[in-house]
Design a protein around this motif. Structure first.
Motif, short mmCIF file in Angstrom:
data_model
loop_
_atom_site.label_atom_id
_atom_site.label_comp_id
_atom_site.label_asym_id
_atom_site.label_seq_id
_atom_site.Cartn_x
_atom_site.Cartn_y
_atom_site.Cartn_z
N LEU A 37 6.80 1.45 -6.05
CA LEU A 37 5.37 1.67 -5.80
C LEU A 37 4.72 0.38 -5.34
O LEU A 37 4.98 -0.68 -5.89
N PHE A 38 3.90 0.51 -4.29
CA PHE A 38 3.22 -0.66 -3.72
C PHE A 38 1.73 -0.36 -3.55
O PHE A 38 1.36 0.78 -3.30
N LEU A 53 1.62 3.18 -1.70
CA LEU A 53 2.78 3.67 -0.95
C LEU A 53 3.98 3.73 -1.90
O LEU A 53 4.14 2.85 -2.74
N VAL A 54 4.81 4.76 -1.74
CA VAL A 54 6.06 4.84 -2.50
C VAL A 54 7.19 4.95 -1.48
O VAL A 54 7.13 5.77 -0.56
N ASP A 55 8.19 4.09 -1.63
CA ASP A 55 9.27 4.10 -0.65
C ASP A 55 10.48 4.90 -1.17
O ASP A 55 10.46 5.37 -2.31
N PRO A 56 11.50 5.09 -0.33
CA PRO A 56 12.63 5.95 -0.73
C PRO A 56 13.40 5.41 -1.93
O PRO A 56 14.19 6.14 -2.53
N GLU A 57 13.19 4.14 -2.29
CA GLU A 57 13.84 3.62 -3.50
C GLU A 57 12.95 3.77 -4.73
O GLU A 57 13.19 3.13 -5.76
N GLN A 58 11.93 4.61 -4.61
CA GLN A 58 11.03 4.94 -5.70
C GLN A 58 10.18 3.76 -6.17
O GLN A 58 9.67 3.76 -7.29
#
Lengths: 247, 247
Positions: A47-48, A40-45
């Motif tokens: 990566l998880f 998953l990549v969130d809006p703060e760039q």
């Protein structure tokens, strides 16, 4: 392992996927099960890895783990601005430019464009192109989805100017111009925009306008490239220059 | 002004176009008339303007004039070798690689290729791809038509080795390999070959074989490119390096 963008910042070690499109793809199309892991990549760039714990009727509960993997984004903000062409070429430019690292993709109408977009279709077309960009960004493991923009007149391009601004010009190439692109890149701008004309090229007054607006005409080598090939050349060169020849 | 390849060396100031396909295109499709001028390139890579003097039922008589225009060919012989993929992607790779200056385009079957060519279709497919290469070479104003080749087994690639041999390897990129492409290009080889795997990548024993055969694994940046995008990246970089950053 596939990657999805999520539209909320991931703040702790649990995340629930509620976006219906991502839900459908993960749970229905790829039929993932509890225990499977996705990115998953969130809006703060950030990566998880996300390990699926439970799949309900419309949600996926995951436990997430932030990764320290370096960003896959180009160290320079690149905008490409392409004259309108046929639907399949525009979609293709959007997909490939995303793979190659563009941050913004602008389409514009110019004198010798074979196409124009009527006002009432612009929004629908941009939604479709934005979707293509998102899918390509996920596939190429980017940290952001490039923004796809339409400007109705070439003159409106100036609203999107970067620190360095270029126009790929066949006549410059024909006259043997071979050094201005490298010179520009050696100046290490923070951001760069390059405009690309349609198959028939820019009209002389369009080039005049761009040059007066500080867009430098550059040649991209001696061979004539199709309108959709030139932006790919440009983006590949930027990657080589800033990602593969770091001193 | 459009360009055509002719298959005889042009030795004096007159030339008769007898090739039926070129005849058809010039006389029937584009309906050229006496007085019109086209470009011709002969097998010795010389470029001429040809002024049409007379059009008969199956021939075009022209008066020709040799031009001193510099060659549009890359100063290095580049071969790209791509794993088989779908028909439209293979055609696309052929067209774009031609625009970007490849001298030879090899397709090969590898473990994770989604396609294979049966023996009885190879010749027909190569004729079609060679035709695409010719048209793209004419359109991009090249002096040669790249050769399109099929090799049935990855191991046969060694028969086509160049002075420098590379394989674009995603795992190298993932491990942060960012300098070997630039190092190789800095050695200014006369010829270079780069192999590109299918969407699913090369199998470990395929990479082992290539590495043992002196194909250096190189990364092409941090983003995952589709199988058809990576060769375009490579060719664009070669053009930039050898045509636009001449010292």
């Amino acid at each position: 392992m596939e990657q999805y963008f999520v539209n909320k910042v991931i703040e702790n070690n649990r995340f629930v996927i509620e976006d219906s499109e991502t839900f459908k793809h993960v749970a229905k199309v790829l039929r993932h099960k509890p225990g499977d892991v996705i990115y998953l990549v969130d809006p703060e760039q950030n990566l998880f890895t996300a390990t699926i714990e439970r799949i309900t009727d419309d949600k996926i509960e995951t436990s997430v783990n932030k990764l320290a993997t370096p960003s896959t984004e180009l160290p320079i903000d690149v905008t490409i601005a392409c004259s309108l062409s046929k639907k399949d070429k525009i979609e293709w430019i959007t997909q490939k430019s995303t793979e190659l690292g563009a941050k913004k993709i602008i389409f514009f109408s110019s004198k010798y464009s074979i196409m124009t977009w009527k006002k009432n279709v612009i929004e629908k077309k941009l939604i479709r192109l934005q979707e293509i960009a998102k899918n390509a960004a996920q596939q190429s493991k980017r940290r952001i989805v490039p923004q796809v923009v339409y400007v109705n007149k070439l003159t409106d391009l100036v609203d999107h100017k970067a620190q360095s601004n270029l126009v790929a010009y066949e006549e410059s190439a024909k006259q043997g111009e071979i050094s201005l692109l490298a010179q520009t890149l050696n100046q290490n701008p923070n951001s760069i925009l390059c405009a690309f004309g349609p198959e028939g090229g820019f009209a002389p007054d369009e080039i005049n306008f761009l040059n007066k607006s500080d867009f430098l005409s550059v040649g991209l080598g001696p061979r004539i490239m199709r309108a959709e090939t030139a932006p790919m050349y440009f983006l590949s060169v930027l990657s080589y220059k800033y990602e593969l020849t770091v001193k």
